[in-house]
Design an enzyme around this catalytic site. Structure first.
Site, PDB file in Angstrom:
ATOM      1  N   CYS A 101       0.840  -1.203   0.000  1.00 57.85           N
ATOM      2  CA  CYS A 101       0.000   0.000   0.000  1.00 57.85           C
ATOM      3  C   CYS A 101       0.877   1.256   0.000  1.00 57.85           C
ATOM      4  CB  CYS A 101      -0.910  -0.001   1.214  1.00 57.85           C
ATOM      5  SG  CYS A 101      -2.052   1.401   1.250  1.00 57.85           S
ATOM      6  N   LYS A 141       2.083  -9.444  -0.544  1.00 56.84           N
ATOM      7  CA  LYS A 141       1.957  -8.564  -1.710  1.00 56.84           C
ATOM      8  C   LYS A 141       2.798  -7.322  -1.441  1.00 56.84           C
ATOM      9  CE  LYS A 141      -1.314  -6.672  -5.038  1.00 56.84           C
ATOM     10  NZ  LYS A 141      -1.060  -5.220  -5.019  1.00 56.84           N
ATOM     11  N   ASN A 203       1.684  -8.253 -10.910  1.00 54.65           N
ATOM     12  CA  ASN A 203       0.588  -7.298 -10.802  1.00 54.65           C
ATOM     13  C   ASN A 203       1.027  -5.994 -11.461  1.00 54.65           C
ATOM     14  OD1 ASN A 203      -0.679  -5.212  -8.184  1.00 54.65           O
ATOM     15  ND2 ASN A 203      -1.872  -6.038  -9.854  1.00 54.65           N
ATOM     16  N   GLY A 204       0.103  -5.380 -12.191  1.00 57.42           N
ATOM     17  CA  GLY A 204       0.387  -4.079 -12.791  1.00 57.42           C
ATOM     18  C   GLY A 204       0.070  -4.042 -14.264  1.00 57.42           C
ATOM     19  N   ASP A 205      -0.856  -3.174 -14.659  1.00 57.50           N
ATOM     20  CA  ASP A 205      -1.220  -2.948 -16.057  1.00 57.50           C
ATOM     21  C   ASP A 205      -1.842  -4.173 -16.717  1.00 57.50           C
ATOM     22  OD1 ASP A 205      -0.229  -0.438 -15.663  1.00 57.50           O
ATOM     23  OD2 ASP A 205       1.591  -0.707 -16.853  1.00 57.50           O
ATOM     24  N   GLY A 227      -5.985  -5.856 -10.229  1.00 59.12           N
ATOM     25  CA  GLY A 227      -6.522  -4.817  -9.371  1.00 59.12           C
ATOM     26  C   GLY A 227      -7.431  -3.883 -10.139  1.00 59.12           C
ATOM     27  N   ARG A 228      -6.884  -2.710 -10.526  1.00 60.81           N
ATOM     28  CA  ARG A 228      -7.710  -1.687 -11.155  1.00 60.81           C
ATOM     29  C   ARG A 228      -8.372  -2.154 -12.449  1.00 60.81           C
ATOM     30  NH1 ARG A 228      -4.130   2.912 -12.449  1.00 60.81           N
ATOM     31  NH2 ARG A 228      -2.572   1.274 -12.659  1.00 60.81           N
TER      32      ARG A 228
END
Length: 370
Positions: A101, A141, A203-205, A227-228
């Site tokens: 975070c 994470k 994780n990411g994009d 995630g997003r």
């Protein structure tokens, strides 16, 4: 992919997101396809002290298996006590620890993505959590580090493997990047090379199922964390299920189908919170994510985002042009926060000594969320 004794197929994990991955949203995603669906972040001190709000957040739907809970903490003793509570009281089947975070209220206490810089403190926390978990798998994470001058992910991954963590997930950005720029998938590959003995998740994009497949081919990682990319897109997990089973089908819902999902999402939130006002207010933040890419005017968007009751929301959803087709690439790409930060907020002197294992004063918060 195996995380401890838990078999995860397809190798897909819903990233814990504060205020988003509650039981209603997880239900919408889980019904689309297989994977591991993680709760919102829970603060360890609040859990140990049995904070009423925190205990209410630990809600799993009947039949939700495995039950996956993310914990955030800075004090090894408190983290250990929280994991002991989870294991002894059967609160979850899997514990994920948050060291990723980047928000100031977390990092200024030495938590989240700030913590792996303190290698010995990280080790103490992981050792306490794994010892307390018993047969429950513990995962981590994290991010690449605080910034490019203070990268921590390789050391953190090795420490995690040494302390018996079942898997590590890397959001391939630094804390100062927040959610800006481009994720460094090469860092995921380097982490996989550094800790081949445990699963590494990237994780990411990941905005589409094809992005997930590309990441795994590019990095050699064992699974992906989304995630997003699933904000306003619970059907992404259907696409991921299809992609990992080699099926070409992809979800392309019309605006009418999206509106129906929006209605159901709001109703599930109302049921979860036991309050129509609370549920509808909580749903408002999802409106822009669901409508991304569709041709919907500012007025209807504003009306939906200011609805104060289910009846009002249903009425406003009903006037959307239901036949409008899926907008294609216009619907993909970033949703949610996407800007970098000028700096990471840290405790005074945090970067002076990476070997300092002391717990920062006032590090633990009694309030869940991040």
């Amino acid at each position: 992919m195996k995380i401890g004794a838990i078999e995860v197929w397809p190798p897909v994990v819903l990233a814990p997101m504060a205020g988003v991955t509650n039981a209603p949203f997880r239900a919408l995603c889980r019904e689309q396809g297989g994977g591991l669906y993680v709760s919102e972040m829970i603060t360890t001190r609040a859990l140990v002290e049995r904070n009423a709000k925190t205990l209410a957040m630990i809600r799993f739907e009947p039949g939700e298996k495995p039950r996956s809970l993310q914990l955030y903490g800075v004090d090894p003793a408190v983290v250990g006590a929280a994991v002991t509570m989870v294991a002894a009281e059967g609160l979850a089947d899997h514990v994920d620890l948050n060291f990723g975070c980047p928000v100031p209220k977390v990092t200024r206490r030495g938590g989240g993505s700030a913590l792996p810089y303190k290698r010995d403190l990280l080790r103490r926390i992981l050792r306490a959590a794994v010892a307390a978990a018993g047969t429950l798998p513990v995962t981590v994470k994290m991010r690449k580090g605080i910034d490019d001058d203070h990268l921590t992910y390789l050391d953190a991954g090795r420490i995690a493997a040494e302390e018996g963590v079942s898997a590590v997930a890397l959001h391939a950005r630094t804390a100062v990047q927040h959610y800006g720029g481009t994720a460094d998938w090469d860092a995921i590959a380097r982490l996989k090379e550094a800790v081949p003995e445990i699963p590494v998740l990237g994780n990411g994009d990941i905005w589409t199922a094809d992005d997930a497949v590309r990441m795994m081919r590019h990095t050699g990682c064992d699974g992906v964390v989304v995630g997003r990319g699933c904000l306003g897109r619970p059907w992404l997990f259907r696409d991921l299920d299809n992609a990992f089973h080699g099926r070409p089908e992809r979800a392309r819902p019309s605006l009418g189908e999206v509106a129906e999902t929006m209605r159901r999402h709001a109703e599930l939130l109302v049921e979860c919170f036991g309050s129509e006002t609370h549920g509808v207010l909580d749903f408002r933040k999802h409106v822009g994510w669901y409508l991304k890419g569709f041709t919907v005017g500012a007025g209807p968007r504003r009306d939906l985002a200011t609805s104060s009751s289910l009846a009002e929301l249903r009425e406003r959803l009903a006037v959307l042009p239901a036949g409008q087709p899926w907008p294609g690439e216009a619907a993909d790409g970033p949703r949610g926060k996407s800007t970098a930060r000028e700096r990471v907020h840290l405790p005074d002197g945090w970067l002076d000594d990476p070997g300092d294992a002391a717990v920062p004063e006032d590090a633990e918060s009694a309030t869940s969320g991040g």
